[in-house]
Design a protein around this motif. Structure first.
Motif, short mmCIF file in Angstrom:
data_model
loop_
_atom_site.label_atom_id
_atom_site.label_comp_id
_atom_site.label_asym_id
_atom_site.label_seq_id
_atom_site.Cartn_x
_atom_site.Cartn_y
_atom_site.Cartn_z
N THR A 120 7.57 -23.71 -9.64
CA THR A 120 6.64 -24.43 -8.58
C THR A 120 6.80 -23.93 -7.30
O THR A 120 5.21 -24.66 -6.63
N VAL A 121 7.53 -22.75 -6.54
CA VAL A 121 7.04 -22.53 -5.04
C VAL A 121 6.23 -21.59 -4.79
O VAL A 121 5.49 -21.76 -4.59
N LEU A 122 6.43 -21.08 -6.27
CA LEU A 122 5.47 -19.69 -6.08
C LEU A 122 3.33 -20.00 -6.18
O LEU A 122 3.07 -19.99 -5.05
N VAL A 123 3.44 -21.61 -6.91
CA VAL A 123 2.14 -22.17 -7.19
C VAL A 123 1.67 -22.90 -6.16
O VAL A 123 1.14 -22.41 -5.19
N ARG A 124 3.16 -23.89 -5.03
CA ARG A 124 2.69 -24.78 -4.19
C ARG A 124 1.76 -23.10 -2.73
O ARG A 124 0.99 -24.17 -2.18
N LYS A 125 2.91 -23.00 -2.52
CA LYS A 125 2.22 -21.06 -1.94
C LYS A 125 1.00 -20.80 -2.29
O LYS A 125 0.35 -20.40 -1.10
N LYS A 126 1.05 -20.42 -3.93
CA LYS A 126 -0.09 -19.66 -3.95
C LYS A 126 -1.52 -20.83 -2.60
O LYS A 126 -2.37 -20.04 -2.64
N MET A 130 -4.69 -20.23 -0.81
CA MET A 130 -5.97 -20.20 -1.21
C MET A 130 -6.55 -21.32 -0.19
O MET A 130 -8.11 -21.31 0.38
N ASN A 131 -6.27 -22.41 0.47
CA ASN A 131 -7.00 -23.34 1.34
C ASN A 131 -6.70 -22.76 2.83
O ASN A 131 -7.83 -23.15 3.33
N ILE A 132 -6.38 -22.12 3.50
CA ILE A 132 -6.22 -21.32 4.60
C ILE A 132 -7.64 -20.26 4.89
O ILE A 132 -7.95 -20.05 5.33
N THR A 133 -7.58 -19.54 3.14
CA THR A 133 -8.67 -18.84 3.36
C THR A 133 -10.02 -19.05 3.32
O THR A 133 -10.22 -19.67 2.78
#
Length: 133
Positions: A120-126, A130-133
């Motif tokens: 859950t943490v890894l998917v959210r951070k990913k 992806m939204n930042i770049t």
């Protein structure tokens, strides 16, 4: 022991270190360590010990140590994460090839919850990256 002693000794503790000034230039030729400060790595605090006034040399040595220590801790943290990946792989192999029914019963729920939380943490951070770049 080498004849060249450092000017400072840092007794590492969980959040930082106790800082000692090293002195071997005395009549008895004994190594004396005089505590001069307490350092907190997490918040960057440097607290003089007792009534001490830290010199610019003291502060510089402490700040250099703190910078080096933070780098060491960051490298260790990444090494621990890479080891965790290895442990996950070895755990999968163990569960598939050697684990008994009782062993699996003992660890399955804990492993599934920990892996679900991690996923859950890894998917959210990913997704955030992806939204930042």
């Amino acid at each position: 022991m080498s004849g060249d002693l450092p000017d400072y000794f840092f007794r590492v503790r969980e959040n930082g270190a106790f800082v000692f000034r090293v002195d071997s230039e005395n009549r008895q030729r004994r190594i004396e360590m005089d505590q001069i400060a307490v350092v907190n790595i997490r918040n960057g605090d440097i607290k003089p010990h007792g009534d001490r006034q830290l010199s610019d040399t003291d502060l510089g040595a402490i700040q250099d140590w703190m910078q080096d220590r933070r780098q060491v801790l960051a490298e260790r943290e990444m090494d621990d994460i890479h080891r965790a990946v290895d442990y996950l792989n070895m755990t999968a192999h163990w569960a598939q090839s050697r684990a008994t029914e009782a062993q699996l019963e003992d660890v399955t729920d804990d492993l599934l919850m920990a892996m679900h939380d991690l996923r859950t943490v890894l998917v959210r951070k990913k997704a955030e990256r992806m939204n930042i770049t």
